[in-house]
Design an enzyme around this catalytic site. Sequence first.
Site, mmCIF file in Angstrom:
data_model
loop_
_atom_site.group_PDB
_atom_site.id
_atom_site.type_symbol
_atom_site.label_atom_id
_atom_site.label_comp_id
_atom_site.label_asym_id
_atom_site.label_seq_id
_atom_site.Cartn_x
_atom_site.Cartn_y
_atom_site.Cartn_z
ATOM 1 N N HIS A 149 29.591 35.246 -28.878
ATOM 2 C CA HIS A 149 30.378 34.072 -29.263
ATOM 3 C C HIS A 149 31.880 34.283 -29.058
ATOM 4 O O HIS A 149 32.624 33.316 -28.865
ATOM 5 C CB HIS A 149 30.103 33.721 -30.727
ATOM 6 C CG HIS A 149 28.703 33.257 -30.974
ATOM 7 N ND1 HIS A 149 28.195 33.046 -32.237
ATOM 8 C CD2 HIS A 149 27.681 32.967 -30.121
ATOM 9 C CE1 HIS A 149 26.944 32.638 -32.145
ATOM 10 N NE2 HIS A 149 26.610 32.596 -30.873
ATOM 11 N N PHE A 408 22.920 38.273 -33.688
ATOM 12 C CA PHE A 408 23.980 39.117 -33.135
ATOM 13 C C PHE A 408 25.165 38.335 -32.571
ATOM 14 O O PHE A 408 25.808 38.767 -31.608
ATOM 15 C CB PHE A 408 23.403 40.031 -32.040
ATOM 16 C CG PHE A 408 22.075 40.632 -32.396
ATOM 17 C CD1 PHE A 408 21.901 41.297 -33.602
ATOM 18 C CD2 PHE A 408 20.988 40.499 -31.553
ATOM 19 C CE1 PHE A 408 20.666 41.837 -33.951
ATOM 20 C CE2 PHE A 408 19.749 41.028 -31.884
ATOM 21 C CZ PHE A 408 19.591 41.692 -33.081
ATOM 22 N N CYS A 409 25.468 37.181 -33.161
ATOM 23 C CA CYS A 409 26.561 36.332 -32.684
ATOM 24 C C CYS A 409 26.442 36.074 -31.182
ATOM 25 O O CYS A 409 27.450 36.015 -30.451
ATOM 26 C CB CYS A 409 27.918 36.944 -33.032
ATOM 27 S SG CYS A 409 28.249 36.956 -34.806
ATOM 28 N N ALA A 410 25.199 35.922 -30.743
ATOM 29 C CA ALA A 410 24.902 35.550 -29.353
ATOM 30 C C ALA A 410 23.677 34.642 -29.399
ATOM 31 O O ALA A 410 22.658 34.909 -28.771
ATOM 32 C CB ALA A 410 24.643 36.786 -28.501
ATOM 33 N N CYS A 428 23.210 34.340 -37.805
ATOM 34 C CA CYS A 428 23.617 35.715 -37.514
ATOM 35 C C CYS A 428 22.979 36.699 -38.476
ATOM 36 O O CYS A 428 22.619 37.798 -38.110
ATOM 37 C CB CYS A 428 25.144 35.827 -37.585
ATOM 38 S SG CYS A 428 25.963 35.472 -36.026
#
Length: 486
Positions: A149, A408-410, A428
């Site tokens: 992100h 994982f902020c993806a 997350c």
Amino acid sequence: MPASPVASATTASATAVSGTAASVAESADPCCAAPLPVLGRDVAVPLVTGGEVGYAALDYAASAPALQRVWDDVAAYAPYYGSVHRGAGYLSQLSTDLFENSRATVAEFLDCRDGDQVVFTRSTTDSLNLLSAVLPADCQVFVFETEHHASLLPWQDAKVTYLNAPRTPAQAVETLERALADRDPSPSSQLRSSRGGPTGPALVCVTGASNVTGEIWPVKELAAAAHAHGARIVLDAAQLAPHHPVSVRELDVDWVAFSGHKLYAPFGSGVLAGRADWLQAAEPYLAGGGASKKVARRTDGGVDVEWHTTAARHEAGSPNVIGVYSIASACKALTEAGFDSLVEREQALVRKVREGLAEVGAVKVLSLFGDDAPRVGVISFVVDGWNSSHFAAALSAEYGIGVRDGLFCAHPLVRTLLGSDPQDPGECGAPEAEPGERSLNAIRVSFGAGTPDEHVERFVRAVKELVENGAQWNYRTEDGRCVPAV
């Protein structure tokens, strides 16, 4: 300016580090196998099943532990701490010299070109938001949905094209080439697109190594494709720089961004390094002291400001000299240790983990490019029949192993890898699903130069035991986290 105090401090620090390394090597501590000693290597944590065990920090992709050398260097400098760029006193001059020498160290670590600027920021996220703020008018941005992100989201004020996840490195290059060739026309440019219309400035943002799969992206090839179509490219090296040499010159990227806390330095510092022209042409990222060269009142009551054209233009306010020095210290430590040997050892750990997980039928390792893709020490997986948050909690509570669970902020990438609908719930941290229920999240294990063999061996053994025997403890969800039931 004489620098004997810093020289003495550095010498003392080096002696302290040598002593620390020697004491570790002479002890029975299994962490002696790690090439670079880190803080926390001797921390013992309690187990819910009774007793204590040495903490296995296997969440390097989130924040790597600080190197002992970095901590010792900072401690040696601390008595000489002073304001930077603003003081006539000896300690201020000394601190300013240290700050600017750190800038030179980072430029050397990244193999920057003549004329490139190194701007100190708070993190990779801050670096990419800074770059977003200096984009020229009409700039189009191209970014793969696979990005963290930090590199996916800063471009909201620009015209953004999100590219689908590629399944091979070659497909990544082909996808980018097509998108750049067909980009929208701009009336203010003389460049021509494949559709015949003029094209304006463009920027490609790409990761060097995925924070989810660890796979290394074809950065040099993507940079060549970008430049062939009149675009520039910024490399998110947050996950690459701690594991692999990064050369701005060799990769031919226009900018590179990374965070200190991924590079074995404490929190709160980051770097944006690369071409100066867009940085110099834009208004400062933050307005204030340090960024301004001259300020004068006008007769109409306003003020005229002349901004710096150096890196200081985007470093307003009193700088984080401790954080900057920490990054420089970490850069030196990694360089002196030798990336060739660090990479070789890390690859041995990667093989050990992947081979161990491959022996567990219930485990599915997440990958975009396949088993043979080059990767750093970052591996994500799911376990059939397990809520990933439950599994991660059991690793911590029953084995003293710290990993990551979630998206994982993806989020777009993990959803793609899990084959889920983009609208499926997930976050997350831990999802609301109870332990044992299907949930949209995964487990990530990550390691590096401070990881001893014993930590990854314990991790592989723990995965096998949990899958075979189940957890030894009951767990519940509390404030969105899976925790041991009391």
